[in-house]
Design a protein around this motif. Sequence first.
Motif, PDB file in Angstrom:
ATOM      1  N   ASN A 177       0.829  -1.206   0.000  1.00 46.93           N
ATOM      2  CA  ASN A 177       0.000   0.000   0.000  1.00 46.93           C
ATOM      3  C   ASN A 177       0.861   1.253   0.000  1.00 46.93           C
ATOM      4  N   VAL A 178       0.358   2.296  -0.628  1.00 47.80           N
ATOM      5  CA  VAL A 178       0.991   3.605  -0.533  1.00 47.80           C
ATOM      6  C   VAL A 178       0.537   4.195   0.798  1.00 47.80           C
ATOM      7  N   VAL A 179       1.492   4.410   1.707  1.00 45.64           N
ATOM      8  CA  VAL A 179       1.144   4.913   3.034  1.00 45.64           C
ATOM      9  C   VAL A 179       1.295   6.424   3.137  1.00 45.64           C
ATOM     10  N   ASP A 180       2.015   7.022   2.209  1.00 45.95           N
ATOM     11  CA  ASP A 180       2.122   8.477   2.132  1.00 45.95           C
ATOM     12  C   ASP A 180       2.659   8.798   0.750  1.00 45.95           C
ATOM     13  N   ALA A 181       2.320   9.979   0.251  1.00 46.11           N
ATOM     14  CA  ALA A 181       2.753  10.344  -1.099  1.00 46.11           C
ATOM     15  C   ALA A 181       2.681  11.846  -1.283  1.00 46.11           C
ATOM     16  N   ALA A 182       3.414  12.301  -2.276  1.00 44.16           N
ATOM     17  CA  ALA A 182       3.351  13.697  -2.701  1.00 44.16           C
ATOM     18  C   ALA A 182       3.620  13.721  -4.198  1.00 44.16           C
ATOM     19  N   ALA A 183       3.087  14.729  -4.877  1.00 48.02           N
ATOM     20  CA  ALA A 183       3.252  14.820  -6.325  1.00 48.02           C
ATOM     21  C   ALA A 183       3.520  16.262  -6.725  1.00 48.02           C
ATOM     22  N   LEU A 184       4.251  16.399  -7.801  1.00 50.29           N
ATOM     23  CA  LEU A 184       4.548  17.716  -8.377  1.00 50.29           C
ATOM     24  C   LEU A 184       4.228  17.635  -9.859  1.00 50.29           C
ATOM     25  N   GLN A 185       3.238  18.403 -10.283  1.00 48.57           N
ATOM     26  CA  GLN A 185       2.860  18.458 -11.695  1.00 48.57           C
ATOM     27  C   GLN A 185       3.768  19.477 -12.370  1.00 48.57           C
ATOM     28  N   LEU A 186       4.405  19.075 -13.453  1.00 50.27           N
ATOM     29  CA  LEU A 186       5.289  19.968 -14.176  1.00 50.27           C
ATOM     30  C   LEU A 186       4.541  20.592 -15.339  1.00 50.27           C
ATOM     31  N   SER A 187       4.726  21.900 -15.526  1.00 53.06           N
ATOM     32  CA  SER A 187       4.008  22.581 -16.604  1.00 53.06           C
ATOM     33  C   SER A 187       4.643  22.314 -17.955  1.00 53.06           C
ATOM     34  N   ALA A 188       5.937  22.099 -17.974  1.00 54.07           N
ATOM     35  CA  ALA A 188       6.629  21.833 -19.244  1.00 54.07           C
ATOM     36  C   ALA A 188       7.915  21.084 -18.941  1.00 54.07           C
ATOM     37  N   THR A 189       8.314  20.277 -19.881  1.00 57.63           N
ATOM     38  CA  THR A 189       9.578  19.571 -19.733  1.00 57.63           C
ATOM     39  C   THR A 189      10.428  19.833 -20.962  1.00 57.63           C
ATOM     40  N   THR A 190      11.711  19.665 -20.799  1.00 56.24           N
ATOM     41  CA  THR A 190      12.622  19.825 -21.922  1.00 56.24           C
ATOM     42  C   THR A 190      13.562  18.646 -21.936  1.00 56.24           C
ATOM     43  N   GLY A 191      14.266  18.489 -23.021  1.00 56.60           N
ATOM     44  CA  GLY A 191      15.253  17.430 -23.118  1.00 56.60           C
ATOM     45  C   GLY A 191      16.469  17.704 -22.256  1.00 56.60           C
ATOM     46  N   LEU A 192      16.508  18.861 -21.614  1.00 57.02           N
ATOM     47  CA  LEU A 192      17.655  19.259 -20.811  1.00 57.02           C
ATOM     48  C   LEU A 192      17.508  18.898 -19.345  1.00 57.02           C
ATOM     49  N   GLY A 193      16.426  18.240 -18.964  1.00 54.87           N
ATOM     50  CA  GLY A 193      16.217  17.869 -17.574  1.00 54.87           C
ATOM     51  C   GLY A 193      15.245  18.801 -16.886  1.00 54.87           C
ATOM     52  N   LEU A 194      15.133  18.644 -15.579  1.00 54.95           N
ATOM     53  CA  LEU A 194      14.202  19.451 -14.803  1.00 54.95           C
ATOM     54  C   LEU A 194      14.662  20.896 -14.741  1.00 54.95           C
ATOM     55  N   ALA A 195      13.717  21.807 -14.841  1.00 50.30           N
ATOM     56  CA  ALA A 195      14.023  23.223 -14.639  1.00 50.30           C
ATOM     57  C   ALA A 195      14.424  23.415 -13.180  1.00 50.30           C
ATOM     58  N   ALA A 196      15.169  24.491 -12.902  1.00 52.58           N
ATOM     59  CA  ALA A 196      15.683  24.724 -11.547  1.00 52.58           C
ATOM     60  C   ALA A 196      14.560  24.722 -10.505  1.00 52.58           C
ATOM     61  N   TYR A 197      13.441  25.406 -10.810  1.00 52.43           N
ATOM     62  CA  TYR A 197      12.342  25.456  -9.838  1.00 52.43           C
ATOM     63  C   TYR A 197      11.791  24.055  -9.582  1.00 52.43           C
TER      64      TYR A 197
END
Length: 181
Positions: free
Chosen positions: A81-101
């Motif tokens: 079971n998932v006993v705790d979780a958090a999620a972050l929806q990204l508005s845009a992605t690039t081939g360069l990886g995650l934006a700093a924010y």
Amino acid sequence: RLYDGRPPARVLAGVPLAASPSDRRAVRVAVSEAAGCEVTLVEEPLAAAVGAGLDVLDPRPCLVLDVGAGIVEVVAISEGNVVDAAALQLSATTGLGLAAYALEGVVDMTAGLVRRLPALRSRGLLVTGGGAREDLLLRRLRGTLRLPVEVAAQPQYATVRGLMRLCLQPSLASGLASAAH
């Protein structure tokens, strides 16, 4: 369709943990119409953990960070079971990886889950998903969390590999799918 032309009896479909009930219904209907059979939803971080070879039925909680293209989810899993979780929806992605924010948001989100559940420290963090090999993210996670951080083998395929394994273990899939509503 199966090789003999018959439709499958059941199909597993992955959904983000953060998917709304209406999103889940939409996935279930779309996949059911396409496959012509019953659809069982499995939360993607659980499938990724299975695909990475974690024993998700272990009572000791494990920590999984699934870094996808549009959503990043961190989950604590114990006894299937998932006993705790958090999620972050990204508005845009690039081939360069995650934006700093986004990178800072992922690190902060993961650190918050570890603070809420200190028992997670014993097994470390497993990172899955297409963004799992991003060096800067891995360095920041290791530096901030001060716990072992491992990347799944072929992390971009962990969710699909987990869904395939669950197809071969229907009883495990049923137990995990019940959490996915």
